[in-house]
Design a protein around this motif. Structure first.
Motif, PDB file in Angstrom:
ATOM      1  N   ASP A  93       0.816  -1.205   0.000  1.00  0.00           N
ATOM      2  CA  ASP A  93       0.000   0.000   0.000  1.00  0.00           C
ATOM      3  C   ASP A  93       0.844   1.245   0.000  1.00  0.00           C
ATOM      4  OD1 ASP A  93      -2.710  -1.273   2.010  1.00  0.00           O
ATOM      5  OD2 ASP A  93      -2.583  -0.859  -0.128  1.00  0.00           O
TER       6      ASP A  93
ATOM      7  N   GLU C  64      -4.549   0.324  -5.701  1.00  0.00           N
ATOM      8  CA  GLU C  64      -4.555   1.576  -6.469  1.00  0.00           C
ATOM      9  C   GLU C  64      -4.292   1.307  -7.936  1.00  0.00           C
ATOM     10  OE1 GLU C  64      -3.661   2.589  -2.331  1.00  0.00           O
ATOM     11  OE2 GLU C  64      -2.634   1.275  -3.760  1.00  0.00           O
ATOM     12  N   ARG C  65      -3.342   0.412  -8.210  1.00  0.00           N
ATOM     13  CA  ARG C  65      -2.950   0.169  -9.593  1.00  0.00           C
ATOM     14  C   ARG C  65      -4.088  -0.478 -10.358  1.00  0.00           C
ATOM     15  NH1 ARG C  65       2.595  -0.739 -12.180  1.00  0.00           N
ATOM     16  NH2 ARG C  65       3.090   0.916 -10.756  1.00  0.00           N
ATOM     17  N   SER C  67      -7.371  -0.384  -9.713  1.00  0.00           N
ATOM     18  CA  SER C  67      -8.523   0.488  -9.932  1.00  0.00           C
ATOM     19  C   SER C  67      -8.205   1.555 -10.969  1.00  0.00           C
ATOM     20  CB  SER C  67      -8.942   1.131  -8.616  1.00  0.00           C
ATOM     21  OG  SER C  67      -7.992   2.081  -8.222  1.00  0.00           O
TER      22      SER C  67
END
Lengths: 95, 104, 161
Positions: A93, C64-65, C67
């Motif tokens: 993350d 994150e990547r 989405s």
């Protein structure tokens, strides 16, 4: 009622229903109206050879947008129901 | 309501790129391969390290499969499907350029 | 999983991604298209998830990547539809093959897919849907693979798997 009389009544009912249903379907085959099909088949061949992709992405492209929206909503709903309160999808993350 | 104008029937166009291949499938396969390669890690994980010879072996297998698959119908030109090879090359490029590093 | 599986799963996923791209790009000629090719590409990533687990995976499965890539796929579809709306005509008008003659010829040659057949923007829509389905199905399998306990059973932010 006895079991044998019930079986005879069942056979008679199924036979009569099948006869009426299949004869009506046979009569319908001469009454089908093609509708707009002659435009699709006359015009679609000049766009692309695959008529299914033609209709799905060109003539009815707006419904495919709804299908993509269903994919997103399905993933979100599954994550809500089966998430069990804590969902950690792995990976870093920190990026 | 029928269209009054006459629409031409399906006509084929010759190859664009060097007279042998078409521009559409080669460039678009490269772009999709780069997108798929951006989802990979750059550094080796879990002790499995692939050498340079391993990557060359993968590319040779990809060229053989592309020759056995052939082109799409209605396409003229070389009897070799470029989409398969360009996708794998794009994945290798995307992994090297856009991949993520694992810290420690 | 054993070492032999880990050695062969990663190159095999490359071949599956190649087949998926071939199916996506032949959507207007052969049976197939965006949805089917996207599922084939996802099966390559799922093979790596089954062989390696969620840690130490060659694929980076951060939130994150994934989405970001999925949103780009959906936005490309909508932007191609808005081009048809703004240049006259209707939403998702095929500006590549100008059947009704509503769009100037410069715009028509710009959005046509350079191919043996004049198919318009249909292959671009297939590519957008294919990338979207690839990410969506991988997310579902990660969810079913990783979440096995209730929230109260995790001790101090313990990692899954």
């Amino acid at each position: 009622m006895k079991a044998s009389i019930r079986d005879v009544a069942l056979i008679l009912a199924i036979a009569s229903f099948a006869t009426i249903f299949l004869s009506s379907m046979y009569t319908f085959s001469g009454m089908i109206f093609p509708g707009i099909n002659y435009i699709y088949q006359g015009l679609g061949v000049s766009i692309a050879p695959n008529l299914v992709t033609n209709i799905v992405f060109d003539f009815r492209g707006f419904d495919t947008l709804g299908e993509a929206f269903i994919l997103v909503s399905a993933v979100v709903t599954t994550m809500l129901v089966f998430g069990r309160g804590k969902v950690n999808l792995g990976g870093d993350d920190n990026e | 309501m029928v269209l009054e104008t006459t629409v031409p029937f399906l006509q084929s166009v010759g190859p664009n790129l060097f007279g042998l291949l078409y521009t559409g499938p080669t460039i678009c396969a490269l772009i999709i391969g780069i997108i798929a390669g951006a989802m990979m890690h750059k550094t080796p994980t879990n002790g499995i390290k692939l050498n340079t010879s391993a990557w060359i072996a993968i590319i040779i297998v990809a060229l053989l499969v592309a020759f056995w698959l052939g082109t799409f119908p209605y396409y003229t030109g070389l009897n070799f499907g470029p989409g398969f090879v360009m996708a794998i090359i794009g994945a290798i490029i995307g992994r090297a350029v856009l991949g993520t590093k694992i810290k420690a | 999983m054993s070492d032999l599986l880990k050695l062969i799963a990663y190159p095999a996923s490359f071949l599956m991604i190649g087949y998926g791209v071939m199916t996506i790009l032949g959507g207007h000629i052969t049976p197939g298209g965006g949805f089917q090719g996207g599922a084939m590409m996802a099966s390559g990533a799922i093979l790596c998830i089954l062989a390696y687990g969620l840690k130490d995976n060659p694929f980076s499965l951060s939130h994150e990547r994934m989405s970001l890539v999925e949103s780009c796929g959906a936005l490309l579809y909508i932007c191609l539809g808005l081009v048809g709306l703004l240049a006259g005509g209707s939403f998702l008008y095929n500006v590549g093959t100008n059947i009704y003659g509503l769009v100037p010829a410069g715009l028509q040659t710009m959005f046509n897919y350079p191919d043996a057949l004049h198919a318009g923007i249909i292959p671009y829509l297939n590519i957008a849907i294919g990338v979207k389905v690839f990410i969506g199905l991988t997310t579902l399998v990660i969810l079913f693979y990783g979440v096995t306990k209730f929230a109260g059973d995790y001790i101090d932010n313990e990692e899954i798997d």
